[in-house]
Design an enzyme around this catalytic site. Structure first.
Site, PDB file in Angstrom:
ATOM      1  CG  HIS A   1     172.382  18.926  16.696  1.00 30.70           C
ATOM      2  ND1 HIS A   1     172.881  20.045  16.583  1.00 30.70           N
ATOM      3  CD2 HIS A   1     171.330  18.767  17.679  1.00 30.70           C
ATOM      4  CE1 HIS A   1     171.926  20.784  17.194  1.00 30.70           C
ATOM      5  NE2 HIS A   1     170.885  20.320  17.683  1.00 30.70           N
TER       6      HIS A   1
ATOM      7  CG  HIS B   1     167.067  17.984  20.146  1.00 35.03           C
ATOM      8  ND1 HIS B   1     167.466  18.796  21.222  1.00 35.03           N
ATOM      9  CD2 HIS B   1     167.484  18.444  19.047  1.00 35.03           C
ATOM     10  CE1 HIS B   1     167.987  19.932  20.788  1.00 35.03           C
ATOM     11  NE2 HIS B   1     168.126  19.695  19.218  1.00 35.03           N
ATOM     12  CG  LEU B   2     168.260  10.974  22.519  1.00 33.88           C
ATOM     13  CD1 LEU B   2     169.397  10.272  23.729  1.00 33.88           C
ATOM     14  CD2 LEU B   2     167.811  10.111  21.605  1.00 33.88           C
ATOM     15  NE  ARG B   3     162.109  17.059  21.440  1.00 31.90           N
ATOM     16  CZ  ARG B   3     162.898  18.093  21.177  1.00 31.90           C
ATOM     17  NH1 ARG B   3     163.852  18.606  21.812  1.00 31.90           N
ATOM     18  NH2 ARG B   3     162.842  18.558  20.149  1.00 31.90           N
TER      19      ARG B   3
ATOM     20  CG  HIS C   1     171.912  23.815  13.751  1.00 28.94           C
ATOM     21  ND1 HIS C   1     172.029  24.991  13.896  1.00 28.94           N
ATOM     22  CD2 HIS C   1     171.136  23.280  15.013  1.00 28.94           C
ATOM     23  CE1 HIS C   1     171.752  25.154  15.194  1.00 28.94           C
ATOM     24  NE2 HIS C   1     171.150  24.312  15.855  1.00 28.94           N
TER      25      HIS C   1
ATOM     26  CG  ASP D   1     168.869  20.123  14.752  1.00 28.57           C
ATOM     27  OD1 ASP D   1     168.241  19.637  16.268  1.00 28.57           O
ATOM     28  OD2 ASP D   1     168.428  21.119  14.722  1.00 28.57           O
TER      29      ASP D   1
ATOM     30  CG  HIS E   1     158.597  18.972  18.314  1.00 30.10           C
ATOM     31  ND1 HIS E   1     158.821  19.796  19.394  1.00 30.10           N
ATOM     32  CD2 HIS E   1     159.714  19.428  17.180  1.00 30.10           C
ATOM     33  CE1 HIS E   1     159.789  20.375  19.237  1.00 30.10           C
ATOM     34  NE2 HIS E   1     160.239  20.406  18.167  1.00 30.10           N
TER      35      HIS E   1
END
Lengths: 322, 441
Positions: free
Chosen positions: B58, B60-62, B232, B305, B309
């Protein structure tokens, strides 16, 4: 006193009594032909209002002006805030202008905490209502009003029974009052339908009831909270009429209160919803004096946060601007 | 071609050995000091612990879309430094990874970056809209070999859509990874619903909103005989439901994030959005239940996760801030702190929960193996004793939103070897040019 007033929890019993005593002294200014003290001359107080709230904004403005502070009002509407400027950039702007105190009203809970603690500004921060969180100067003016009416205007509120009725879940007034009135020794009872009480309310320093009638006879004061009609559409209660029948304060219910008990409302009222017009206008109602006391209490808060330790009233040689 | 020798490491904390990697496979394991290393590249690992390369389910590589927050390259650098040799890139990019084209792009970017294996996760529904199924088969058959499908960030809340998706992926041995969040119960939700949310005036995210979806989905998985993975997991109640489902033989797996193993909702009292995450930080009793569930295997895997940001999305008031926190570079340290040091997991357990089982859940061949001759050369060497303080500006991630700022944590990755090539040496990214690295597909 702490540097900021963000929550009623920031106030010890001694702090709260100091604010109320100071407010009582400052209230005398209002009786003078010239309602002004030089105490905060040269200090800059910013009213930073991200939410519309004419009455709170005017009250703070009057308080700051009576202490001779320079007041800048920064409303979200028509300013860069409404064009998406961040809280941080607004704060940096105010800091660059040299704000000594920032009074903030914001729709997000905790925004005053961020302003006070993120390192963006150096001045004092006063919470004038944040989201669903708190409104500590409202609690102070309510405590002042209670003390004036029930305790001869001195000391704390030990043993007084205050019933707060309505939308506790969404009410920053209820949160701040419960904390402050308990600090001052009052017995607080929150009355609401179960849907309008927050999870965990059983651990607050108060009693909780679903039954308004049962808690009226004991009360020394009943504080009605504004209930927004849109709560109905979210199924917190079925209809405005049912809410009014079960939790509204009307003449019949007021009759069951003891002789000396007072009726309060932070405003703005929904007449006919949580409070009937005849109750709002009755001689038990102290709603108008709550507004008056609001100015004195906010003067006291500004004075104590900005003015330091000198006496609240001008020394004889200081004189009064005339 | 010269070999790579990891000298004196203790696989799973056992006896010290020299691990010899030839090409991309382990070719020899010798008693420590007995290997002739003439002409070989040596990574010194004297008495440090060796584990199979970690696998994150899990991440997030965006990229594509939010390259200001993270890119495949920056995110996989962070992964390598955190000891990961494989990450699953979540689908909620812009555009959403809901077609073979997007998943192949992400997969190719991962291959070009070369810091670890990037396994794209495919969206379950088109644009994560929950209405129309994405072309799951096309993504499965693509070069990216997608096996994990998730609308993560959003819950597949429509029961019929969830049922169909669970059924459909059976054709290619896929798994639906559910972000369990009943949407109506969490409208405007900001933090765990409990006593603190009431006091802080932040709208509550109740445990039941997670648990109700898990309860429904394990029953759906049972009904259609499919494989379900729960993202999660954050509450003690969810743990009970998953334990029950496993006891009934339902094919469900679950992951927990490092932050849910360490942090509690008390941190929200600061109103500092660095602690704002979805699902929210929960109560201490939930943290305790999650640790025990990870220890006994009810929860199968740790998944980061990792959610980068940009600072403007965190330097603001709580309600305006984005949900999510960085995780790749701190995950192993948090697991050491919360699981290994208290004696809840040994090194074999860490390898199982952070490498073997996540690789099985994601059906990733070539990852999650044991440290034995013939196995792929995905190995990390860690120093479990060293203490380090998290300094956001020193992280490899393009974002800075770690909740562990100024916190001191135990254990650091010393070396990471991915497919036989060092990506991290002595705690720093290897200088090897990316495209020289051999990459397994």
């Amino acid at each position: 006193m702490k540097k900021h007033l963000l929550s009623s929890a920031d106030l010890s019993r001694e702090d709260a009594i100091l604010v109320l005593d100071t407010a009582a002294q400052l209230a005398q200014v209002a009786d003078r032909p010239v309602k002004k003290l030089p105490t905060l001359r040269g200090r800059t107080v910013v009213n930073l209002f991200f939410e519309d709230s004419t009455r709170t904004r005017i009250s703070f403005e009057a308080a700051a002006k009576r202490l001779s502070a320079d007041v800048i009002t920064f409303s979200a509407k028509g300013s860069s805030v409404s064009k998406g400027e961040s809280l941080k950039d607004t704060a940096l702007t105010l800091e660059a202008m040299g704000a000594d105190a920032v009074i903030i009203r914001h729709g997000s809970s905790g925004a005053p905490h961020r302003l006070a603690n993120a390192g963006w500004i150096n001045g004092s921060v006063i919470n004038a209502g944040d989201g669903l969180h708190e409104h500590p100067t409202q609690a102070l003016l309510d405590a002042y009003t209670l003390r004036e009416n029930l305790c001869g205007g001195v000391g704390d509120l030990a043993g007084k029974r205050v019933t707060i009725v309505g939308d506790v879940l969404h009410s920053r007034v209820a949160r701040s009052n419960t904390l402050l009135l308990a600090t001052l020794g009052a017995h607080v009872t929150l009355v609401a339908p179960p849907t309008l009480l927050p999870v965990g309310v059983e651990n607050w320093p108060c009693e909780v009831s679903y039954d308004l009638d049962a808690s009226l006879a004991q009360a020394d004061a009943v504080m009605m909270l504004r209930v927004q009609l849109e709560r109905m559409n979210d199924s917190y209660f079925p209809t405005a009429r049912e809410y009014s029948r079960r939790y509204g304060l009307d003449h019949r219910r007021m009759e069951s209160m003891s002789e000396h008990a007072i009726v309060m409302h932070p405003g703005p009222m929904n007449r006919g919803m949580e409070i009937s017009a005849d109750v709002a206008d009755s001689k038990r109602s102290v709603i108008v004096s709550q507004v008056t006391n609001g100015v004195s209490v906010r003067m006291a808060v500004l004075y104590l946060l900005l003015g330091g330790n000198s006496p609240a009233q001008p020394a004889p040689h200081e004189g009064i601007e005339e | 071609m010269s070999r790579l020798v990891i000298s004196g490491a203790r696989p799973l904390g056992g006896d010290a050995v020299d691990i010899v990697i030839d090409g991309d496979k382990i070719s020899e394991i010798n008693p420590a000091g007995s290997t002739n290393v003439d002409g070989d590249r040596v990574l010194v690992a004297d008495n440090l612990v060796a584990l199979p390369g970690l696998v994150d389910l899990h991440t997030h590589l965006r990229e594509p879309g939010r390259e200001d927050a993270e890119t495949v390259d920056s995110g996989t650098r962070a992964a390598a430094l955190g000891g990961f040799t494989c990450v699953h890139a979540m689908a909620n990019t812009e555009p959403v990874a809901d077609t073979a084209g997007v998943v192949e792009q992400v997969w190719r970017l991962g291959k070009e970056a070369g810091w670890c294996e990037v396994r794209p996760v495919g969206a379950v529904t088109q644009g994560l809209n929950g209405v129309k199924m994405a072309e799951l088969g096309a993504m499965a058959s693509s070069a990216a070999h997608v096996r994990v499908f998730s609308d993560d960030g959003k819950c597949v809340d429509d029961a019929v859509m969830m049922r169909r998706a669970l059924e459909y992926v059976k054709a290619f041995n896929g798994v639906i990874a559910q972000h369990a969040q009943e949407p109506r119960l969490t409208e405007g939700a900001q933090m765990n619903e409990g006593e603190l949310s009431g006091i802080l005036g932040l709208r509550g995210w109740p445990a039941v909103a997670e648990e109700a979806i898990i309860a429904r989905d394990v029953l759906l998985a049972q009904h259609v005989g499919s494989r379900l993975h729960i993202c999660h997991v954050s509450t003690a109640g969810s743990v009970e439901l998953i334990r029950w489902a496993k006891s009934k033989g339902i094919d469900v797996t679950a992951e927990v994030t490092p932050h849910h193993l360490l942090l509690t909702d008390e941190l929200a009292t600061s109103y500092d959005p660095f602690f704002k995450v979805n699902p929210p930080l929960r109560a201490a009793a939930d943290v305790e239940a999650l640790r025990l569930a990870l220890a006994d295997g009810t929860i199968d895997a740790v998944a980061t996760d990792h959610a980068p940001h940009p600072s403007e999305d965190k330097e603001c008031e709580w309600a305006a801030a984005a949900f999510g926190m960085l995780g790749l570079e701190t995950a192993l340290s948090v697991v050491i702190d919360t699981m290994v040091r208290p004696g809840l997991l040994d090194w074999a357990g860490v390898a199982d929960r952070m490498s073997t089982r996540p690789a099985q859940i994601g059906r990733v061949a070539g990852q999650g193996g044991s440290i034995e001759v013939g196995q792929p050369g995905n190995i990390i060497v860690i120093d479990p004793e060293v203490m380090w303080t998290v300094v956001p500006s020193e992280l490899a991630s393009r974002s800075r939103n770690t909740p562990y700022r100024e916190r001191t944590l135990p254990g650091r990755v010393v070396h990471t070897v991915y497919a036989g090539t060092p990506t991290v040496v002595d705690g720093a990214l290897a200088e090897t040019k990316n495209n020289e690295r051999s990459v397994t597909s």
